[in-house]
Design a protein around this motif. Structure first.
Motif, PDB file in Angstrom:
ATOM      1  N   LEU A  35      -3.567   3.832   7.058  1.00 39.69           N
ATOM      2  CA  LEU A  35      -3.456   3.058   5.824  1.00 39.69           C
ATOM      3  C   LEU A  35      -3.837   3.927   4.623  1.00 39.69           C
ATOM      4  CD1 LEU A  35      -2.613   0.154   5.510  1.00 39.69           C
ATOM      5  CD2 LEU A  35      -5.012  -0.483   5.359  1.00 39.69           C
ATOM      6  N   ALA A  38      -0.887   5.934   3.871  1.00 40.53           N
ATOM      7  CA  ALA A  38       0.184   5.143   3.257  1.00 40.53           C
ATOM      8  C   ALA A  38      -0.137   4.808   1.806  1.00 40.53           C
ATOM      9  CB  ALA A  38       0.411   3.857   4.044  1.00 40.53           C
ATOM     10  N   LEU A  39      -1.373   4.344   1.548  1.00 39.91           N
ATOM     11  CA  LEU A  39      -1.678   3.828   0.215  1.00 39.91           C
ATOM     12  C   LEU A  39      -1.927   4.938  -0.796  1.00 39.91           C
ATOM     13  CD1 LEU A  39      -3.891   0.710   1.021  1.00 39.91           C
ATOM     14  CD2 LEU A  39      -1.440   0.862   0.693  1.00 39.91           C
ATOM     15  N   MET A  43       0.511   8.620  -4.069  1.00 38.99           N
ATOM     16  CA  MET A  43       0.016   9.177  -5.337  1.00 38.99           C
ATOM     17  C   MET A  43       0.020  10.704  -5.294  1.00 38.99           C
ATOM     18  SD  MET A  43      -3.024   6.611  -6.289  1.00 38.99           S
ATOM     19  CE  MET A  43      -2.760   4.839  -6.286  1.00 38.99           C
ATOM     20  N   PHE A  68      -4.032   9.112 -11.544  1.00 37.07           N
ATOM     21  CA  PHE A  68      -4.093   9.075 -10.075  1.00 37.07           C
ATOM     22  C   PHE A  68      -5.349   9.739  -9.528  1.00 37.07           C
ATOM     23  CE2 PHE A  68       0.807   8.807  -9.493  1.00 37.07           C
ATOM     24  CZ  PHE A  68       0.736   7.434  -9.613  1.00 37.07           C
ATOM     25  N   TRP A  71      -8.091   7.673  -7.678  1.00 38.31           N
ATOM     26  CA  TRP A  71      -7.521   7.001  -6.508  1.00 38.31           C
ATOM     27  C   TRP A  71      -7.271   8.000  -5.390  1.00 38.31           C
ATOM     28  CZ3 TRP A  71      -7.593   1.950  -5.997  1.00 38.31           C
ATOM     29  CH2 TRP A  71      -7.686   1.177  -7.161  1.00 38.31           C
TER      30      TRP A  71
ATOM     31  N   ILE B  41       5.676   2.823   1.098  1.00 34.97           N
ATOM     32  CA  ILE B  41       4.511   1.960   0.886  1.00 34.97           C
ATOM     33  C   ILE B  41       3.599   2.589  -0.174  1.00 34.97           C
ATOM     34  CG2 ILE B  41       2.530   0.842   1.998  1.00 34.97           C
ATOM     35  CD1 ILE B  41       4.110   0.747   4.577  1.00 34.97           C
ATOM     36  N   ALA B  45       2.470   0.640  -3.369  1.00 38.92           N
ATOM     37  CA  ALA B  45       1.037   0.425  -3.615  1.00 38.92           C
ATOM     38  C   ALA B  45       0.671   0.780  -5.058  1.00 38.92           C
ATOM     39  CB  ALA B  45       0.205   1.252  -2.638  1.00 38.92           C
ATOM     40  N   ILE B  46       1.307   1.810  -5.615  1.00 37.19           N
ATOM     41  CA  ILE B  46       1.032   2.179  -7.010  1.00 37.19           C
ATOM     42  C   ILE B  46       1.372   0.991  -7.922  1.00 37.19           C
ATOM     43  CG2 ILE B  46       1.759   3.657  -8.928  1.00 37.19           C
ATOM     44  CD1 ILE B  46       2.238   5.896  -6.789  1.00 37.19           C
ATOM     45  N   LEU B  49      -1.118  -1.901  -7.347  1.00 34.15           N
ATOM     46  CA  LEU B  49      -2.408  -1.655  -8.017  1.00 34.15           C
ATOM     47  C   LEU B  49      -2.270  -1.870  -9.524  1.00 34.15           C
ATOM     48  CD1 LEU B  49      -3.635   1.476  -6.009  1.00 34.15           C
ATOM     49  CD2 LEU B  49      -4.609  -0.820  -5.945  1.00 34.15           C
ATOM     50  N   LEU B 139       0.436  -5.896  -1.072  1.00 32.97           N
ATOM     51  CA  LEU B 139      -0.481  -4.980  -0.377  1.00 32.97           C
ATOM     52  C   LEU B 139      -0.845  -5.516   1.004  1.00 32.97           C
ATOM     53  CD1 LEU B 139      -3.139  -3.635  -2.925  1.00 32.97           C
ATOM     54  CD2 LEU B 139      -1.406  -2.333  -1.679  1.00 32.97           C
ATOM     55  N   THR B 143       0.042  -3.767   4.538  1.00 34.74           N
ATOM     56  CA  THR B 143      -1.102  -3.426   5.395  1.00 34.74           C
ATOM     57  C   THR B 143      -0.899  -3.998   6.803  1.00 34.74           C
ATOM     58  OG1 THR B 143      -2.592  -3.369   3.507  1.00 34.74           O
ATOM     59  CG2 THR B 143      -3.606  -3.699   5.657  1.00 34.74           C
TER      60      THR B 143
END
Lengths: 161, 155
Positions: A35, A38-39, A43, A68, A71, B41, B45-46, B49, B139, B143
């Motif tokens: 995760l 992925a998240l 960025m 960014f 993060w 993803i 996600a950007i 957020l 999100l 997830t």
């Protein structure tokens, strides 16, 4: 103490046994590791692709790098933290895995990359707003290669027997 | 053709043979799957957020969506090529795996949400509460897709 006995000690700790033997800890920590990729991987990709001029061209480089930054750092902490826990549960297996050592070498190169480029490229992004230097493009390309290498070598660890 | 025999055929297809051939094939395709979802993803996600008001506040969600959409789609493409390849390697067992089924349901809902409500929300002027709700839901859905995917190997 020899390396092997140190690794044996790690494997005998309560934390190591719990992650290894509990049905849910390993997949959950592995899930957090994924995760994080992925998240926050997005960025990292967008920052490097912006430096290369391939993504988000309408936005100033300094905007992307600055917004960014924190993060990405949080993501790095989550991915390395969960990675450490995954490693803690089977250090002997990792010690014998060639893919693991490739991954650690790449991780060391990430450190070298930061020492070489952080201050000169990422630390002062405003000067890149007028023109992205070749040095910044080199930093971005290397970062993308290191990141892809980390993912591939990481995945290969599971297939090293 | 019956569903069961479709999965049997898939498992013996040349795609599956390639995936089950050299031992590096599966992990390399799996790595490309990870890179694919970092693109898709990760870029979603950007925007999420931003909808939540946490990141990229100097830009609107609409601006970010316009910037990032092509990378999201490229990531989807990579995911949708590599995912079925991995599935073909052991289709007979995967299609009855509860975690796989959970992941596919979440993926379907996540796709529907992404191309309808999520798209609308990033483009329109809406209340901050609705934006936060949409960002949080998106999100949560992605997830769940990742978590479901990770669990396939453990169920």
């Amino acid at each position: 103490m020899s390396t092997i006995s140190l690794l044996e000690w790690i494997e005998s700790t309560e934390l190591s046994t719990a992650i290894r033997e509990g049905a849910l800890y390993y997949p959950i920590i592995g899930g957090v590791h994924l995760l994080g990729i992925a998240l926050f991987g997005g960025m990292l990709l967008m920052t490097d692709l912006r430096l290369l001029g391939w993504a988000m061209q309408l936005r100033p480089v300094s905007d992307i790098v600055r917004q960014f930054r924190w993060w990405k750092r949080a993501g790095f902490v989550i991915v390395t933290g969960s990675g450490l826990l995954l490693g803690w549960c089977e250090p002997l297996k990792l010690y014998r895995s060639p893919a693991f050592w490739v991954k650690m070498a790449l991780l060391a190169m990430v450190g070298v990359h930061a020492l070489v480029f952080r201050a000169r490229v990422y630390g002062d992004p405003a000067k890149l707003d007028t023109a992205v230097t070749n040095e910044a493009k080199l930093a971005a390309s290397l970062s993308l290669f290191l990141w892809a290498g980390l993912i591939i070598s990481g995945r290969l660890i599971a297939f090293d027997s | 053709m019956q569903a069961a025999s479709f999965f049997e055929w898939l498992t013996t297809s040349s795609w599956a043979n390639a995936m089950n051939g050299p031992e590096w094939a599966f992990p390399v395709v799996e790595s490309l799957h990870f890179i694919g979802f970092a693109f898709s993803i990760g870029t979603i996600a950007i925007i999420d957020l931003r909808l939540l008001g946490l990141a990229m506040r100097d830009h609107t969600a609409a601006e970010l969506a316009a910037d990032l959409n092509r990378w999201t789609l490229a990531g989807f493409a990579l995911m949708l090529i590599t995912g079925p390849l991995m599935f073909s390697a052991d289709a007979v067992r995967y299609h009855v795996n509860p975690s796989f089924q959970f992941k596919m349901i979440c993926l379907l809902v996540a796709f529907l949400f992404h191309f309808t409500i999520h798209r609308k929300v990033t483009q329109a002027e809406i209340s901050p509460f609705a934006a936060k709700l949409a960002g949080g839901l998106s999100l949560a859905l992605w997830t769940a897709v990742i978590a479901g995917g990770r669990m396939i190997a453990f169920v």
